[in-house]
Design a protein around this motif. Structure first.
Motif, PDB file in Angstrom:
ATOM      1  N   ARG A 146       0.834  -1.195   0.000  1.00  0.00           N
ATOM      2  CA  ARG A 146       0.000   0.000   0.000  1.00  0.00           C
ATOM      3  C   ARG A 146       0.877   1.256   0.000  1.00  0.00           C
ATOM      4  O   ARG A 146       1.798   1.386   0.824  1.00  0.00           O
ATOM      5  CB  ARG A 146      -0.910  -0.007   1.222  1.00  0.00           C
ATOM      6  N   PRO A 147       0.629   2.184  -0.914  1.00  0.00           N
ATOM      7  CA  PRO A 147       1.512   3.358  -1.051  1.00  0.00           C
ATOM      8  C   PRO A 147       1.658   4.167   0.231  1.00  0.00           C
ATOM      9  O   PRO A 147       2.768   4.604   0.573  1.00  0.00           O
ATOM     10  CB  PRO A 147       0.830   4.173  -2.149  1.00  0.00           C
ATOM     11  N   SER A 148       0.564   4.393   0.957  1.00  0.00           N
ATOM     12  CA  SER A 148       0.666   5.183   2.187  1.00  0.00           C
ATOM     13  C   SER A 148       1.557   4.485   3.209  1.00  0.00           C
ATOM     14  O   SER A 148       2.299   5.149   3.961  1.00  0.00           O
ATOM     15  CB  SER A 148      -0.724   5.437   2.781  1.00  0.00           C
ATOM     16  N   SER A 149       1.526   3.152   3.238  1.00  0.00           N
ATOM     17  CA  SER A 149       2.374   2.426   4.177  1.00  0.00           C
ATOM     18  C   SER A 149       3.833   2.423   3.736  1.00  0.00           C
ATOM     19  O   SER A 149       4.740   2.416   4.575  1.00  0.00           O
ATOM     20  CB  SER A 149       1.857   0.992   4.339  1.00  0.00           C
ATOM     21  N   LEU A 150       4.075   2.427   2.433  1.00  0.00           N
ATOM     22  CA  LEU A 150       5.453   2.568   1.960  1.00  0.00           C
ATOM     23  C   LEU A 150       6.046   3.886   2.440  1.00  0.00           C
ATOM     24  O   LEU A 150       7.233   3.963   2.786  1.00  0.00           O
ATOM     25  CB  LEU A 150       5.506   2.503   0.432  1.00  0.00           C
ATOM     26  N   ARG A 151       5.218   4.934   2.469  1.00  0.00           N
ATOM     27  CA  ARG A 151       5.687   6.231   2.960  1.00  0.00           C
ATOM     28  C   ARG A 151       5.866   6.235   4.476  1.00  0.00           C
ATOM     29  O   ARG A 151       6.824   6.787   4.999  1.00  0.00           O
ATOM     30  CB  ARG A 151       4.711   7.344   2.568  1.00  0.00           C
ATOM     31  N   ASP A 152       4.894   5.637   5.175  1.00  0.00           N
ATOM     32  CA  ASP A 152       4.852   5.762   6.628  1.00  0.00           C
ATOM     33  C   ASP A 152       5.822   4.839   7.346  1.00  0.00           C
ATOM     34  O   ASP A 152       6.265   5.157   8.458  1.00  0.00           O
ATOM     35  CB  ASP A 152       3.438   5.471   7.145  1.00  0.00           C
ATOM     36  N   CYS A 153       6.109   3.702   6.763  1.00  0.00           N
ATOM     37  CA  CYS A 153       6.822   2.637   7.480  1.00  0.00           C
ATOM     38  C   CYS A 153       8.297   2.620   7.101  1.00  0.00           C
ATOM     39  O   CYS A 153       8.754   1.762   6.326  1.00  0.00           O
ATOM     40  CB  CYS A 153       6.170   1.288   7.206  1.00  0.00           C
ATOM     41  N   ASN A 154       9.047   3.568   7.650  1.00  0.00           N
ATOM     42  CA  ASN A 154      10.490   3.535   7.469  1.00  0.00           C
ATOM     43  C   ASN A 154      11.027   2.193   7.961  1.00  0.00           C
ATOM     44  O   ASN A 154      10.668   1.717   9.047  1.00  0.00           O
ATOM     45  CB  ASN A 154      11.142   4.677   8.241  1.00  0.00           C
ATOM     46  N   GLU A 155      11.876   1.572   7.170  1.00  0.00           N
ATOM     47  CA  GLU A 155      12.249   0.185   7.423  1.00  0.00           C
ATOM     48  C   GLU A 155      13.026   0.000   8.725  1.00  0.00           C
ATOM     49  O   GLU A 155      13.020  -1.085   9.301  1.00  0.00           O
ATOM     50  CB  GLU A 155      13.025  -0.355   6.219  1.00  0.00           C
ATOM     51  N   LYS A 156      13.689   1.047   9.189  1.00  0.00           N
ATOM     52  CA  LYS A 156      14.378   0.976  10.480  1.00  0.00           C
ATOM     53  C   LYS A 156      13.411   1.334  11.614  1.00  0.00           C
ATOM     54  O   LYS A 156      13.283   0.605  12.591  1.00  0.00           O
ATOM     55  CB  LYS A 156      15.568   1.939  10.496  1.00  0.00           C
ATOM     56  N   ILE A 157      12.720   2.467  11.480  1.00  0.00           N
ATOM     57  CA  ILE A 157      11.882   2.961  12.571  1.00  0.00           C
ATOM     58  C   ILE A 157      10.644   2.097  12.767  1.00  0.00           C
ATOM     59  O   ILE A 157      10.166   1.923  13.897  1.00  0.00           O
ATOM     60  CB  ILE A 157      11.488   4.430  12.320  1.00  0.00           C
ATOM     61  N   PHE A 158      10.098   1.538  11.704  1.00  0.00           N
ATOM     62  CA  PHE A 158       8.891   0.720  11.806  1.00  0.00           C
ATOM     63  C   PHE A 158       9.069  -0.397  12.831  1.00  0.00           C
ATOM     64  O   PHE A 158       8.144  -0.717  13.598  1.00  0.00           O
ATOM     65  CB  PHE A 158       8.547   0.160  10.430  1.00  0.00           C
ATOM     66  N   ALA A 159      10.247  -0.993  12.863  1.00  0.00           N
ATOM     67  CA  ALA A 159      10.496  -2.089  13.809  1.00  0.00           C
ATOM     68  C   ALA A 159      10.324  -1.647  15.255  1.00  0.00           C
ATOM     69  O   ALA A 159       9.951  -2.456  16.118  1.00  0.00           O
ATOM     70  CB  ALA A 159      11.891  -2.659  13.591  1.00  0.00           C
ATOM     71  N   THR A 160      10.564  -0.367  15.543  1.00  0.00           N
ATOM     72  CA  THR A 160      10.480   0.106  16.925  1.00  0.00           C
ATOM     73  C   THR A 160       9.039   0.152  17.431  1.00  0.00           C
ATOM     74  O   THR A 160       8.816   0.374  18.624  1.00  0.00           O
ATOM     75  CB  THR A 160      11.129   1.487  17.076  1.00  0.00           C
ATOM     76  N   GLN A 161       8.052  -0.038  16.546  1.00  0.00           N
ATOM     77  CA  GLN A 161       6.668  -0.147  17.001  1.00  0.00           C
ATOM     78  C   GLN A 161       6.432  -1.427  17.790  1.00  0.00           C
ATOM     79  O   GLN A 161       5.368  -1.605  18.395  1.00  0.00           O
ATOM     80  CB  GLN A 161       5.708  -0.097  15.812  1.00  0.00           C
ATOM     81  N   PHE A 162       7.428  -2.313  17.785  1.00  0.00           N
ATOM     82  CA  PHE A 162       7.316  -3.600  18.477  1.00  0.00           C
ATOM     83  C   PHE A 162       8.485  -3.730  19.459  1.00  0.00           C
ATOM     84  O   PHE A 162       9.367  -4.585  19.293  1.00  0.00           O
ATOM     85  CB  PHE A 162       7.309  -4.738  17.460  1.00  0.00           C
TER      86      PHE A 162
END
Length: 347
Positions: A146-162
């Motif tokens: 999903r395009p909005s998630s490609l923008r929102d989910c930086n591959e390094k920072i996204f992991a910190t949500q967990f």
């Protein structure tokens, strides 16, 4: 080499390339129109390229396929369009792995699905491309991911949500905070937030006299945020890539083991791939992130796990399909196409 041809009259029926033991392109009638946005297809590594595996899996299902490069995406009067080339005769023959037809202008809403597989850098042009793909999404085309998630989910920072899955980690451009993190943990990985392939990753051990210059370089004197992670000694056993298809993990991971004297396991940095089954901890990590992946429309994702810790979540163009397919006689790209087909039916 790649052959550029529009001779589709004979290619589907008379030229049937073989991938492994699978006969592909067997169906004369194509029911789904799929395009992939990717880097230059003439420069891929045919033996390892995951996007080629996706094209091959879609061809196996008899779908009509198109190849698009990022600069060929555009908006016209609010409509998402592209200059696309039909692609046929996909195989893993390094000398003749596909045929590309003549480029033509298409409206992306004419397609059923578009896969965004452009490699980083994640720059402004990448963001603009997601806006174009989002316009197609509004017209009913399925975009993976999903395009909005490609923008929102930086591959390094996204992991910190967990955080329950991650090692101690800090994201900052403040050198005082980064130094304090280093002093607490004494053995730290510093890396940029927009890198790939192991580029510009530094390990700083206790007493390293280069700490200040490393931080100045990575943060560009405090103007750019970076990530600090406590060093995970289990990197010697490999940085595991776990592929997730619609929130479900493939049963095996590719552990990318660093070369001697190296800290980075990335294959692009000289690491070697060792296929292995998932551990119970790996599966627990997958369970933790799966609901969020589904919620965000992230149909194909690569988790990076070192030891017991999640370190990154790759959403742009995860790889390692071919290595795992070859090791365990899998069809990961085929699983992805089945999930896409199901998504289309559900919509």
């Amino acid at each position: 080499m790649v052959y550029f041809s529009v001779d589709t009259e004979v290619t589907i029926q008379q030229r049937l390339p073989i991938i492994g033991s699978v006969l592909i392109n067997r169906y004369p009638y194509m029911t789904i129109r799929l395009a992939i946005v990717m880097d230059d297809i003439t420069a891929i590594n045919v033996k390892k390229d995951s996007t080629l595996a996706m094209f091959a899996a879609a061809q196996q299902k008899g779908w009509e396929l198109f190849y698009i490069q990022q600069p060929d995406l555009y908006l016209e009067q609010g409509l998402a369009k592209a200059i696309a080339q039909p692609i046929t005769n996909i195989s893993y023959n390094a000398d003749d792995y596909c045929q590309l037809g003549e480029p033509s202008k298409i409206t992306l809403s004419e397609l059923d699905v578009v896969l965004m597989r452009k490699d980083p850098p994640f720059d402004n042009e990448y963001i603009y491309s997601t806006y174009i793909l989002e316009a197609a999404e509004r017209e009913g085309t399925l975009i993976v991911n999903r395009p909005s998630s490609l923008r929102d989910c930086n591959e390094k920072i996204f992991a910190t949500q967990f955080p329950q899955c991650c090692p101690p980690v800090l994201v900052s451009r403040n050198n005082d905070l980064l130094k304090a993190f280093y002093l607490e943990h004494r053995d730290v990985i510093f890396k940029p937030l927009d890198g790939m392939g192991g580029t510009a990753i530094f390990r700083v051990k206790a007493g390293d006299p280069n700490l200040s210059v490393i931080l100045e370089t990575l943060t560009q004197y405090g103007s750019q945020s970076i990530m600090a992670q406590r060093f995970i000694p289990e990197i010697t056993q490999g940085d595991k890539r776990i592929l997730m298809v619609d929130g479900k993990p493939v049963d095996y991971a590719l552990a990318r083991v660093p070369a001697e004297g190296e800290t980075r396991g990335n294959l692009a940095a000289g690491g070697s791939g060792v296929p292995q089954p998932l551990t119970e901890r790996d599966r627990w990590i997958c369970q933790q992130v799966a609901p969020t992946l589904r919620e965000k429309g992230l149909l194909f994702v690569g988790l990076d796990v070192i030891g017991d810790y999640l370190t990154e979540i790759n959403v742009t163009s995860p790889t390692c399909i071919r290595e795992l397919d070859d090791a365990y006689n899998l069809d990961i790209a085929g699983q992805l196409m089945q999930s896409i087909e199901q998504q289309l039916k559900n919509n």
